[in-house]
Design a protein around this motif. Structure first.
Motif, mmCIF file in Angstrom:
data_model
loop_
_atom_site.group_PDB
_atom_site.id
_atom_site.type_symbol
_atom_site.label_atom_id
_atom_site.label_comp_id
_atom_site.label_asym_id
_atom_site.label_seq_id
_atom_site.Cartn_x
_atom_site.Cartn_y
_atom_site.Cartn_z
ATOM 1 N N PRO A 41 -10.831 18.924 -46.960
ATOM 2 C CA PRO A 41 -10.766 18.411 -45.598
ATOM 3 C C PRO A 41 -11.992 17.584 -45.203
ATOM 4 C CG PRO A 41 -11.250 20.742 -45.564
ATOM 5 C CD PRO A 41 -10.965 20.376 -46.990
ATOM 6 N N ASN A 42 -13.092 17.705 -45.940
ATOM 7 C CA ASN A 42 -14.291 16.915 -45.645
ATOM 8 C C ASN A 42 -14.181 15.479 -46.156
ATOM 9 O OD1 ASN A 42 -15.598 19.058 -44.467
ATOM 10 N ND2 ASN A 42 -17.022 19.388 -46.142
ATOM 11 N N CYS A 43 -13.757 15.337 -47.409
ATOM 12 C CA CYS A 43 -13.842 14.026 -48.056
ATOM 13 C C CYS A 43 -12.538 13.549 -48.679
ATOM 14 C CB CYS A 43 -14.933 14.045 -49.117
ATOM 15 S SG CYS A 43 -14.558 15.150 -50.496
ATOM 16 N N GLY A 44 -11.525 14.396 -48.715
ATOM 17 C CA GLY A 44 -10.245 14.015 -49.302
ATOM 18 C C GLY A 44 -10.183 14.172 -50.805
ATOM 19 N N GLY A 45 -11.244 14.698 -51.410
ATOM 20 C CA GLY A 45 -11.280 14.889 -52.858
ATOM 21 C C GLY A 45 -10.372 16.016 -53.321
ATOM 22 N N ASP A 46 -10.059 16.000 -54.601
ATOM 23 C CA ASP A 46 -9.213 17.020 -55.226
ATOM 24 C C ASP A 46 -9.993 18.321 -55.359
ATOM 25 O OD1 ASP A 46 -7.013 18.102 -56.633
ATOM 26 O OD2 ASP A 46 -7.957 17.597 -58.545
ATOM 27 N N LEU A 47 -9.456 19.408 -54.850
ATOM 28 C CA LEU A 47 -10.113 20.708 -54.951
ATOM 29 C C LEU A 47 -9.712 21.408 -56.237
ATOM 30 C CD1 LEU A 47 -9.739 21.947 -51.292
ATOM 31 C CD2 LEU A 47 -11.878 21.477 -52.476
ATOM 32 N N GLN A 48 -10.712 21.950 -56.913
ATOM 33 C CA GLN A 48 -10.516 22.694 -58.156
ATOM 34 C C GLN A 48 -11.306 23.987 -58.072
ATOM 35 O OE1 GLN A 48 -8.600 21.663 -60.819
ATOM 36 N NE2 GLN A 48 -7.985 19.974 -59.493
ATOM 37 N N ARG A 49 -10.873 24.980 -58.860
ATOM 38 C CA ARG A 49 -11.654 26.224 -58.914
ATOM 39 C C ARG A 49 -13.036 25.922 -59.453
ATOM 40 N NH1 ARG A 49 -9.495 31.879 -60.417
ATOM 41 N NH2 ARG A 49 -11.642 32.284 -59.945
ATOM 42 N N ARG A 50 -14.020 26.492 -58.819
ATOM 43 C CA ARG A 50 -15.406 26.302 -59.255
ATOM 44 C C ARG A 50 -15.631 27.066 -60.550
ATOM 45 N NH1 ARG A 50 -20.221 28.581 -55.561
ATOM 46 N NH2 ARG A 50 -19.491 30.513 -56.454
ATOM 47 N N PRO A 51 -16.293 26.445 -61.516
ATOM 48 C CA PRO A 51 -16.592 27.186 -62.745
ATOM 49 C C PRO A 51 -17.565 28.318 -62.439
ATOM 50 C CG PRO A 51 -17.701 25.066 -62.759
ATOM 51 C CD PRO A 51 -16.826 25.094 -61.542
ATOM 52 N N THR A 52 -17.497 29.371 -63.209
ATOM 53 C CA THR A 52 -18.399 30.490 -62.982
ATOM 54 C C THR A 52 -19.762 30.191 -63.579
ATOM 55 O OG1 THR A 52 -17.634 31.583 -64.982
ATOM 56 C CG2 THR A 52 -16.538 32.195 -62.936
ATOM 57 N N ARG A 53 -20.765 30.806 -63.034
ATOM 58 C CA ARG A 53 -22.121 30.654 -63.544
ATOM 59 C C ARG A 53 -22.486 31.951 -64.246
ATOM 60 N NH1 ARG A 53 -26.406 28.573 -59.474
ATOM 61 N NH2 ARG A 53 -25.470 26.634 -60.120
ATOM 62 N N VAL A 54 -22.966 31.819 -65.471
ATOM 63 C CA VAL A 54 -23.374 32.980 -66.237
ATOM 64 C C VAL A 54 -24.697 33.485 -65.686
ATOM 65 C CG1 VAL A 54 -24.040 33.824 -68.509
ATOM 66 C CG2 VAL A 54 -22.199 32.143 -68.288
#
Length: 60
Positions: A41-54
């Motif tokens: 909703p901010n920029c119109g970009g495609d939302l994807q699951r964030r990768p996890t950080r080890v």
């Protein structure tokens, strides 16, 4: 990675479910599920699951 949701300010642990877009707008799953469409909703970009950080233990 941003540490909290841009909408509700909920803390997002490094191994938790979160969503990001190409501009790194960051959302928790609950807020993301409330959006009317698949885009950020901010920029119109495609939302994807964030990768996890080890999480690595501190050197000692």
């Amino acid at each position: 990675m941003r540490p909290n949701c841009e909408s509700c300010a909920r803390d997002l642990p490094p191994d938790g479910e979160a969503y990001v877009c190409s501009y790194e707008c960051t959302w928790c799953a609950a807020c993301r599920n409330g959006f009317p469409g698949p885009a950020c909703p901010n920029c119109g970009g495609d939302l994807q699951r964030r990768p996890t950080r080890v999480v690595r233990p501190a050197d000692g």
